[in-house]
Design a protein around this motif. Structure first.
Motif, mmCIF file in Angstrom:
data_model
loop_
_atom_site.group_PDB
_atom_site.id
_atom_site.type_symbol
_atom_site.label_atom_id
_atom_site.label_comp_id
_atom_site.label_asym_id
_atom_site.label_seq_id
_atom_site.Cartn_x
_atom_site.Cartn_y
_atom_site.Cartn_z
ATOM 1 N N PRO A 360 0.739 -1.289 -0.026
ATOM 2 C CA PRO A 360 -0.036 -0.033 0.039
ATOM 3 C C PRO A 360 0.794 1.291 -0.072
ATOM 4 O O PRO A 360 1.943 1.199 0.414
ATOM 5 N N LYS A 361 0.177 2.271 -0.722
ATOM 6 C CA LYS A 361 1.212 3.545 -0.710
ATOM 7 C C LYS A 361 1.327 4.109 0.802
ATOM 8 O O LYS A 361 0.207 4.524 1.116
ATOM 9 N N PRO A 362 2.216 4.352 1.345
ATOM 10 C CA PRO A 362 2.538 5.041 2.548
ATOM 11 C C PRO A 362 1.901 6.500 2.561
ATOM 12 O O PRO A 362 1.962 7.288 1.554
ATOM 13 N N GLN A 363 1.467 6.953 3.767
ATOM 14 C CA GLN A 363 0.667 8.211 3.863
ATOM 15 C C GLN A 363 1.566 9.530 3.334
ATOM 16 O O GLN A 363 0.960 10.351 2.702
ATOM 17 N N TYR A 731 5.139 2.914 9.333
ATOM 18 C CA TYR A 731 4.819 2.768 8.119
ATOM 19 C C TYR A 731 4.442 3.862 7.195
ATOM 20 O O TYR A 731 4.919 4.292 6.130
ATOM 21 N N PRO A 732 3.435 4.830 7.730
ATOM 22 C CA PRO A 732 2.937 5.882 7.098
ATOM 23 C C PRO A 732 4.158 6.844 6.649
ATOM 24 O O PRO A 732 3.979 7.474 5.799
ATOM 25 N N TYR A 733 5.320 7.008 7.757
ATOM 26 C CA TYR A 733 6.222 7.965 7.360
ATOM 27 C C TYR A 733 7.467 7.037 6.828
ATOM 28 O O TYR A 733 8.262 7.676 5.830
ATOM 29 N N ALA A 734 7.844 5.882 7.339
ATOM 30 C CA ALA A 734 9.047 5.229 6.925
ATOM 31 C C ALA A 734 8.691 4.062 5.748
ATOM 32 O O ALA A 734 9.475 3.312 5.369
ATOM 33 N N GLY A 735 7.480 3.806 5.500
ATOM 34 C CA GLY A 735 7.166 2.821 4.605
ATOM 35 C C GLY A 735 7.752 3.195 3.112
ATOM 36 O O GLY A 735 8.010 2.330 2.397
ATOM 37 N N TYR A 736 7.954 4.531 3.027
ATOM 38 C CA TYR A 736 8.629 4.981 1.801
ATOM 39 C C TYR A 736 10.197 5.446 2.301
ATOM 40 O O TYR A 736 10.404 6.397 3.051
ATOM 41 N N GLY A 780 11.806 -5.072 4.122
ATOM 42 C CA GLY A 780 11.819 -4.498 5.178
ATOM 43 C C GLY A 780 10.441 -3.504 5.396
ATOM 44 O O GLY A 780 9.755 -3.815 6.508
ATOM 45 N N ILE A 781 10.248 -3.181 4.301
ATOM 46 C CA ILE A 781 8.627 -2.540 4.140
ATOM 47 C C ILE A 781 7.471 -3.518 4.104
ATOM 48 O O ILE A 781 6.413 -3.010 4.534
ATOM 49 N N SER A 782 7.890 -4.544 3.742
ATOM 50 C CA SER A 782 6.732 -5.950 3.931
ATOM 51 C C SER A 782 6.521 -5.892 5.203
ATOM 52 O O SER A 782 5.252 -6.140 5.778
ATOM 53 N N LEU A 783 7.356 -6.136 6.081
ATOM 54 C CA LEU A 783 7.172 -6.465 7.436
ATOM 55 C C LEU A 783 6.812 -4.988 8.208
ATOM 56 O O LEU A 783 5.701 -5.213 8.967
ATOM 57 N N ILE A 784 7.100 -3.799 7.883
ATOM 58 C CA ILE A 784 6.724 -2.621 8.451
ATOM 59 C C ILE A 784 5.232 -2.467 8.544
ATOM 60 O O ILE A 784 4.243 -1.938 9.253
ATOM 61 N N THR A 896 13.358 0.286 11.326
ATOM 62 C CA THR A 896 12.191 0.586 10.697
ATOM 63 C C THR A 896 11.848 0.173 9.528
ATOM 64 O O THR A 896 10.979 -0.180 8.634
ATOM 65 N N HIS A 897 12.982 -0.029 8.522
ATOM 66 C CA HIS A 897 12.660 -0.767 7.171
ATOM 67 C C HIS A 897 13.698 -1.522 6.656
ATOM 68 O O HIS A 897 13.559 -1.558 5.742
ATOM 69 N N ASP A 898 14.658 -1.884 7.188
ATOM 70 C CA ASP A 898 15.543 -2.615 6.318
ATOM 71 C C ASP A 898 15.095 -4.053 6.772
ATOM 72 O O ASP A 898 14.072 -4.485 7.181
#
Length: 906
Positions: A360-363, A731-736, A780-784, A896-898
């Motif tokens: 999903p696209k992070p906020q 995720y909202p901030y660091a998913g990107y 990383g972003i999969s799990l976040i 956060t995201h690795d």
């Protein structure tokens, strides 16, 4: 057929129990027992149901005995309350009516003994094969009492595992000295049982709360690469205590506790009631995360070594959210398909095994794909992002270091007036400081002592200082970023620093974007290590342990704090097993690498319990001052500081609730001083749980009602609101990833180098080659994304999962008032987010600040304050798994995201 057999033991075939008392029938008291059977809760134990049925048929049943609160048994020398006759759970085999989340209600019928008088507790004996989760017991029409309620929320194991039958007390509340004589011995014995004897390895059915150092992070038996210092127990490496497991020492080092093999990581000990996973889907998540650790991380590392994939452009990054990413065929994909069930692939990696990752696209990029790169958003996230707890007011220019100059030389800032004087809206530097318009995000002193060692790993980063100016419209304008390295000649020669100023175009603009990225790397690592894990998870665990060891479940302060401790010990244990351990996920994904936890230990030296109070923290950082005319007596120097504005509302709502509650039970300071359990609790928190800081003078003395109110407010704030503020925005901030990178892989390019030419010709590609690599980003972003979600049945601040948690009406009324106040605060937060004058609440990315909104629906919402660090999650709904029981939102601790966080709920 089953019922006929049961009736042979218990009744007349019509379900009527006809035991006689003398010449007439005994009076009966009926009750309802709500529990969850193991075969409902356990992901893999399919024998539990069958074997329990066999035991039931053989007469090995579940019995309950009422304990009198008013009359003692004259045959007992220790004046224990009189016991009633055993009563048995009825229709275990035939009761299949589910309530919620796998719960089943059973009937139980007691022969009423007038000498019981008032039931104050009951003993339960489980003669079945397997354990069950006992939720509540409710008695109806008790003579002279009416309805009597017991809140249990505990695992009850087969009787063979206990030296004494388990006891549960009613929802009455008693100070130690007020405890009825018939219950006093039971109360004392239960606390003794929970403390254990400090010996032996603890097993899953043990209910022992005890302390240990963080001496299980390293694994010296695996070689020097995995040696880590013991954290806790020394002035060099102080740390909060964690729960004891009693595992043997390693062969190589007697001071290091042996570790569970990864294959057994589901079984790491914490007291069973502290383990999340009250529904089988939590185990599903556990095994999924474990599979990630076992199969995916090694393959990922191997693949990255062989083919260091890079994003070539920001458009490539955006494709992750706009169609997905094709995973190349090879060992990684083969292992995914081989070792993880299809449903796990779909949920953990958003792939059906056909090579496609989707997110999903992070906020932060939902409204605008590039607004995150603006200087205004860079500054705004220091006030309203995922780590809004570090910025402070600049009180002297240039900034000075507090590092020992004899050891580290001159570490003072090299920023000069020339760098910033033209960006102060006409003010001089002295005037800007005097008017409280200068602020700093300082990642220099915390990082510099370790930077030389850190940069010998794959990390290539800097210590940083960022100065900002508060504009008339309330936004922060970045003025300058200073990046520093240790001197080539040695630490004692000080720092080598370079200063970067804002630029929009050309190579200078590209270097400014890189400078902000290095700041983001530092802030992301500090956030995970300190703001998140140390300052919410680690510091809370000693309070969990001490509360269970020293405060009876009958104690009012136990009842106040218990909801805010749920699952903290378990998530911390899992973090030690797979995230913060030597070679674990955190070391692989944040810049301090093998020095990560050691660095957090050094920072803990300056931890101060009283400064965890939000008003004190804000004043310490110079972003607020005392002002009797301001709401709550605190005036913010940055009026539009969303974290602080919302946080103060939540803080004072919590404090008012705690004050109302404590004032009901403690009428004066003398009652605080005479409360034996309370005094032992506070002594143990200081001297054992946070024993390395026991001599600090800032500890409250716990001699006044004010001490108690302040301390309980801090404990609740840290576990609930502070944790929410630094967790659910991940995720909202660091998913990107470009917005909050966690690793930098090369230094700022030097003029004339190939990297510099690349920066000139293709700045976006140069930027992406500096931060986290492509495949690490994917996992990383999969799990976040998964771990930042709320369940649909989460219990939020101002809520309880059991309405009858206490029998006292005034505290219940005060709690209801607390809930209504939070609802009003929530409405005001949404109103403020609509106010165009409050620019920091939404910002260039058009992302409203909602991290401290008290409630939330399920899903990836970026809002909601669960009661504890990790609160229950959900089950299956809408075709998507919304994971049950717990917050591996927390595991997010990992970074956060690795690469994937991998933790395995038991």
């Amino acid at each position: 057929m089953f019922q006929n057999i049961i009736d042979a033991f218990t009744g007349d075939g019509d379900g009527n129990k006809k035991l006689k008392c003398g010449g007439g029938e005994c009076k009966k008291v009926k009750g309802t027992v709500v529990l969850m059977k193991k075969n409902v809760l356990d992901f893999s134990d399919f024998q539990a149901s069958l074997l329990d049925r066999v035991h039931e048929l053989l007469g090995q049943r579940v019995s309950l005995q009422l304990v009198s609160a008013v009359n003692t048994d004259p045959s007992e020398n220790d004046l224990k309350g009189k016991l009633g006759k055993p009563a048995y759970l009825e229709e275990w085999i035939t009761s299949i009516t589910p309530l919620a989340a796998g719960e089943t209600a059973f009937k139980v019928t007691f022969d009423w003994d007038e000498e019981i008088g008032v039931p104050g507790a009951f003993l339960i004996r489980n003669n079945h094969h397997s354990e069950f989760y006992l939720k509540t017991v409710t008695l109806e029409d008790v003579p002279g009492q009416g309805r009597v309620h017991f809140v249990c929320n505990s695992w009850v194991y087969p009787a063979k595992h206990y030296s004494k039958d388990r006891i549960f007390f009613t929802n009455q509340t008693y100070m130690p000295h007020e405890t009825p004589a018939a219950l006093r011995k039971y109360r004392e014995e239960e606390l003794v049982n929970l403390r254990g004897n400090g010996e032996g390895e603890l097993k899953e059915w043990d209910r022992v709360y005890d302390y240990a150092y963080y001496n299980d992070l390293g694994d010296p038996d695996e070689g020097p690469k995995y040696v880590r210092p013991v954290l806790g127990g020394s002035s060099e490496y102080p740390y909060p205590r964690r729960g004891r497991t009693g595992r043997a020492a390693t062969k190589t080092d007697p001071n290091t506790e042996s570790r569970q093999p990864l294959l057994m990581s589901l079984d790491i000990y914490v007291p069973r009631d502290e383990r999340f996973g009250h529904l089988k889907m939590s185990d599903f998540l556990a095994y999924a995360l474990k599979s990630v650790a076992q199969f995916i991380k090694p393959e990922l590392e191997a693949l990255c070594d062989e083919t260091p994939n890079e994003f070539d452009s920001f458009d490539d990054v955006l494709k992750l959210y706009e169609g997905g990413f094709e995973l190349p065929d090879g060992p990684l994909l083969d292992n995914l398909k081989k070792n993880i069930p299809l449903e796990m692939l779909k949920e953990i990696f958003r792939t059906d095994g056909e090579n496609l990752f989707q997110y999903p696209k992070p906020q932060v990029i939902q409204d605008n794909h590039s607004a995150w790169r603006t200087d205004e958003e860079f500054g705004r996230e220091m006030l309203a992002g995922v780590n809004p707890v570090l910025i402070r007011r600049l009180e002297e220019f240039p900034p000075k270091s507090k590092l020992n100059s004899k050891q580290y030389g001159d570490q003072n800032s090299t920023i000069t007036a020339e760098h910033i004087k033209n960006n102060l809206d006409g003010l001089t530097i002295d005037k800007a400081i005097e008017k409280n318009r200068m602020f700093i995000l300082d990642h220099h002193d915390a990082l510099m002592p370790y930077l030389r060692r850190i940069n010998t790993t794959t990390t290539k980063t800097y210590a940083s200082r960022t100065l900002l100016f508060l504009k008339d419209d309330g936004t922060l304008k970045p003025l300058v970023i200073e990046l520093s390295l240790p001197h080539d000649k040695g630490d004692e020669y000080g720092a080598i620093s370079k200063v970067y100023t804002p630029a929009e175009h050309g190579v200078e603009g590209s270097m400014w974007q890189l400078a902000k990225a290095y700041v983001g790397v530092n802030d992301s690592g500090y956030h995970q290590l300190i703001s998140h894990f140390l300052n919410t998870h680690a510091v809370s665990e000693p309070f969990v342990i001490a509360t269970n060891r020293q405060l009876s479940v009958l104690h009012p302060i136990y009842k106040l704090l218990e909801p805010h401790f749920r699952d903290t010990m378990n998530i911390n244990a899992l973090a030690r097993q797979t995230l913060i351990n030597a070679g674990g996920i955190l070391e692989s994904t944040v810049y301090p690498a093998k020095y990560a936890m050691e660095m957090s230990s050094v920072i803990y030296k300056n931890w101060n319990f009283t400064e965890q109070a939000l008003p004190e923290d804000l004043k310490k950082r110079g972003v607020a001052i005392e002002d009797p005319k301001a709401p709550h007596g605190v005036r913010l120097l940055i009026k539009d500081y969303p974290y602080a504005v919302d946080g103060l509302e939540i803080w004072f709502a919590i404090k008012e609730w705690v004050k109302d509650y404590c004032s009901f039970y403690y009428k004066d300071d003398g009652m605080i001083q005479k409360d034996s359990e309370l005094q032992l609790w506070w002594k143990e928190v200081r001297e054992e749980g946070h024993g390395d800081l026991k001599d600090a003078t800032w500890w409250p003395k716990m001699q006044t009602r004010e001490d108690l109110i302040d301390s309980c407010t801090i404990i609740i704030w840290v576990a609930s609101a502070l944790h929410a503020a630094v967790n659910f925005g991940q995720y909202p901030y660091a998913g990107y990833l470009p917005n909050r990178p966690t690793v930098s892989r090369r230094f700022m390019p030097k003029e004339g180098s190939p990297e510099y030419e690349e920066l000139k010709s293709n700045p976006d590609k140069a930027f992406l080659k500096t931060i986290t690599a492509q495949l690490q980003t994917l996992l990383g972003i999969s799990l976040i994304e998964i771990l930042s979600r709320h369940s649909s049945d989460e219990v939020y601040l101002g809520q309880r999962d059991t309405p009858d948690w206490t029998a006292d009406k005034e505290p219940l009324n005060a709690f209801e008032k607390f809930g209504k106040k939070l609802a009003d605060i929530e409405d005001r937060m949404f109103d403020m987010n609509k106010d165009a004058k409050l620019k920091n609440r939404v910002g260039p990315v058009k992302m409203p600040y909602t991290l401290l909104v008290p409630t939330s629906e399920g899903g990836l919402t970026g809002r909601g304050i669960p009661n504890s660090n990790l609160t229950p999650s959900t089950s299956i709904g809408g075709g998507r798994l919304l994971y049950v029981q717990l917050a591996p939102q927390e595991l997010i601790l990992s970074t956060t995201h690795d690469v994937l966080s991998n933790s395995t709920p038991p």
